[in-house]
Design a protein around this motif. Sequence first.
Motif, PDB file in Angstrom:
ATOM      1  N   LYS A 531      77.781  70.679  75.155  1.00 43.63           N
ATOM      2  CA  LYS A 531      78.399  70.329  73.869  1.00 43.63           C
ATOM      3  C   LYS A 531      79.856  70.775  73.807  1.00 43.63           C
ATOM      4  O   LYS A 531      80.715  70.045  73.295  1.00 43.63           O
ATOM      5  N   GLN A 534      81.949  68.386  75.829  1.00 41.71           N
ATOM      6  CA  GLN A 534      82.206  67.164  75.078  1.00 41.71           C
ATOM      7  C   GLN A 534      83.286  67.387  74.023  1.00 41.71           C
ATOM      8  O   GLN A 534      84.156  66.532  73.820  1.00 41.71           O
ATOM      9  N   GLU A 535      83.242  68.564  73.397  1.00 40.00           N
ATOM     10  CA  GLU A 535      84.244  68.900  72.385  1.00 40.00           C
ATOM     11  C   GLU A 535      85.641  68.982  72.999  1.00 40.00           C
ATOM     12  O   GLU A 535      86.612  68.456  72.449  1.00 40.00           O
ATOM     13  N   GLU A 538      87.147  65.623  73.877  1.00 41.76           N
ATOM     14  CA  GLU A 538      87.668  64.869  72.734  1.00 41.76           C
ATOM     15  C   GLU A 538      89.048  65.326  72.306  1.00 41.76           C
ATOM     16  O   GLU A 538      89.774  64.601  71.627  1.00 41.76           O
ATOM     17  N   THR A 539      89.419  66.550  72.724  1.00 41.62           N
ATOM     18  CA  THR A 539      90.715  67.100  72.291  1.00 41.62           C
ATOM     19  C   THR A 539      91.767  67.077  73.386  1.00 41.62           C
ATOM     20  O   THR A 539      92.953  67.226  73.092  1.00 41.62           O
TER      21      THR A 539
END
Length: 844
Positions: A531, A534-535, A538-539
């Motif tokens: 997780k 994935q975070e 995204e950034t």
Amino acid sequence: MSIKADAILTEEIRIRGTVQGVGFRPTVYRLAKACGLKGEVYNDAQGVLIRAVGSAESLNKFVERLQQEAPPLARIESITRSSYTDDRTFDDFLIVESVSGVVSTEIAPDAATCPQCVEDIFNPLRRWYRYPFTNCTHCGPRLSIIRTIPYDRDNTSMAAFGMCSNCASEYSEVENRRFHAQPIACYQCGPQAWLERADGKPITASMFSMLDDVDAVCTLLQKGEIVAIKGLGGFHLACDATNEAAVQKLRQRKHRYQKPFALMARDMAVIEQYCNPNSKERELLVSSAAPIVLMSVMGEGETRRRGERETRRGGDGEMGRLFNRQSIIDRGKWLPIAPSVAPGQNTLGFMLPYTPLHHLMLRRMNRPIVLTSGNPSEQPQCIDNQEARIKLGKIADYLLLHNRDIVNRVDDSVVRVVTSAEGVTEQKSSSNSTSYRTQILRRARGYAPAPITLPAGFEAKSQILAMGSELKNTFCLLRDGQAILSQHLGDLENAAVFNAYRDSLNLYLSLFEHQPKVIAVDKHPEYLSTKLGQEIAETLPVTSLYHVQHHHAHIAACMAENGIPLNSPPVLGIALDGLGYGEDGTLWGGEFLLADYRGFKRLATFKPVAMIGGEQAIYQPWRNTYAQLLSAFDWDDLQQHYGDLELLAFLDNKPRKLLNQLIEKGINSPLASSCGRLFDAVAAAIGICREECSYEGQAAIEMEAIVDFSNFNDIEEQLIYPFTINRRGENLNSLLYIETRPMWQALLDDLKQNVPKSLIAAKFHYGLASAIATMVNHLSQYNVSNQVVLTGGVFQNRILLEQVMRCLEEKGITVLTHSLVPPNDGGLSLGQAVIAASKFVDCS
């Protein structure tokens, strides 16, 4: 056109590797002078850069000697030579100031105190006498104190301590071994250590006889007190390992009720009172990494005889000469290790002192001490003084603190030694014939963050971040053909550990100026590392987020550390562990995969069995026993044939109707082909940790510990527990699996005949090893690779690993195992990284 040997040339020589903070520039200076060269040397973000003027012969000799005479902690990765064309004149050879730039150099791991510094702290005529932070370029803190590259004092936690004139003089003397030793310090200018009571009350000198606060810790330990000690990469909790009351008190306060404690001994002579280290174990104990080494415990009689002998003579280990010279040996009677140190184990985890503070603290201690991580159970190790006062104040009676900040939390590494086929059993091996292999179980202090050089094909400059697993987490940065694994971080399911994981990840990304274009994560959608990956994806402007199957990553990690090139043909990987998320959405854990870096084919597995209650099955082994028996037999048949067994009565008292419904309806009882859970099931069946475990794998570890080789020395092959190999369908291409039913029938028969647990455990281990080898033989019929990888946490089991190696190597099969990263999930991030790199090698 050839160059004359006496022609004067100017070269730029680039050195990459672990070459900062290890005394490399002074070595360059010394060798340049010896070879009659002029020029300069300095650190930069890529390593060390040398500009040298001299004849071709002298330059060649210089480079040759540089490789032969590098400092002990240096690791030269590459040397690149080119002509230097700038119009500069060099009148001498100088060491000049470091320059910054894009980071591509390596950071050295923390290193154990060298013999010269130990001599300094015990010599009353030297200014470092009894100074607990003595160090030089050959030893001392590195990763634990660094904030940024390059490794200069201003970029470490030593920046707060200005050098006195004496230290500044030595720091500037090129011929001194403390030349540019960034943590150099002494009593006058450096960090200081002091003792506090955990209850906040003042300490008076009359409370105990002592030379100083560090020496007072020895007295406290001898009196049965618990002391929290701020060390190199974090706090430890210490007590007398021979004092059962003190060890029990530590367990109760720390809430660590059964997991074994690590031990530290003053010298090798103390260790030899309890274990009989082989040559490889000795080498590891005294190495600059100074890890915890797991070693077999000697028999009680031999232990007592050795202990009494060593007590009489006062010890003659590595530092024994120094101790005996001071006539300060505590010559009390020999005492055995407290039973609560390692309950249910036949091994002890020993390490030797690796800081001056430890050496000074233990100089009067002729028996081992417990030295376990300074934290409440399952929490990250404390690194800050105030944090320790709050979190450890209710565990420890006293705290030994100091004022050098720990920047990076670094736990102790753990290793063990295994033997290969020519000496795989204790009965058949000898010191002359045995081939030893190191197996790292926890890679941290002394090893991290030393990079792992990747095999051919991974040279492309992709920057990859691999997030690792949920348990025993490490993460991995990959670029320029190298993999940098973080130190062991722990289990992310604990919120405090997860926060520490995020902090360490941010620090590494900043420290190495790493900007990943690919992020690799485990396929398990609920892993916190997945997780977070994935975070981050995204950034950050990453090229891709890539999901990697768990067991494929295990196999790829072992391939990478064994130098298997990117474009090599597939190997047969055997990955045995607790569980991992499979390609089909089920839980895997006993896998035979035909794999290369780019992909794999699942060829065989273990028979899937329900994990009743999901995660509860990990900590309540009886659930696995019940599920295994139901999978193999009808319960009424079991009752008819084995109803008089205590095991059946125990299981019959469980809520079987509810358990059966959970299995039948698949409610929180996922099927898992887990070899780890099979070990738990067998252990519980013979009464080991049947009701519950306090840590994952406890039942399997304690079952391994009771295997009695003396009862199993000449056992006939037909007496080992049998397994069969079946197919899931009629199609010849359908999945093969190892069927456990015949093993369970033989085991239940042995229980009925009151066969000793130690023999049952041995028959299971040897039978399973034989079954694995038989499966490999079956697969070889289909032209599967002659190279076999053994990986996964189950292969931390020394007996199983050695027996499988023996079975396979006797058939002429090449066996690859781990030696640079753990076989458990601590090595998973390396596998994730190389698999991602195989897909995106052209990223730059």
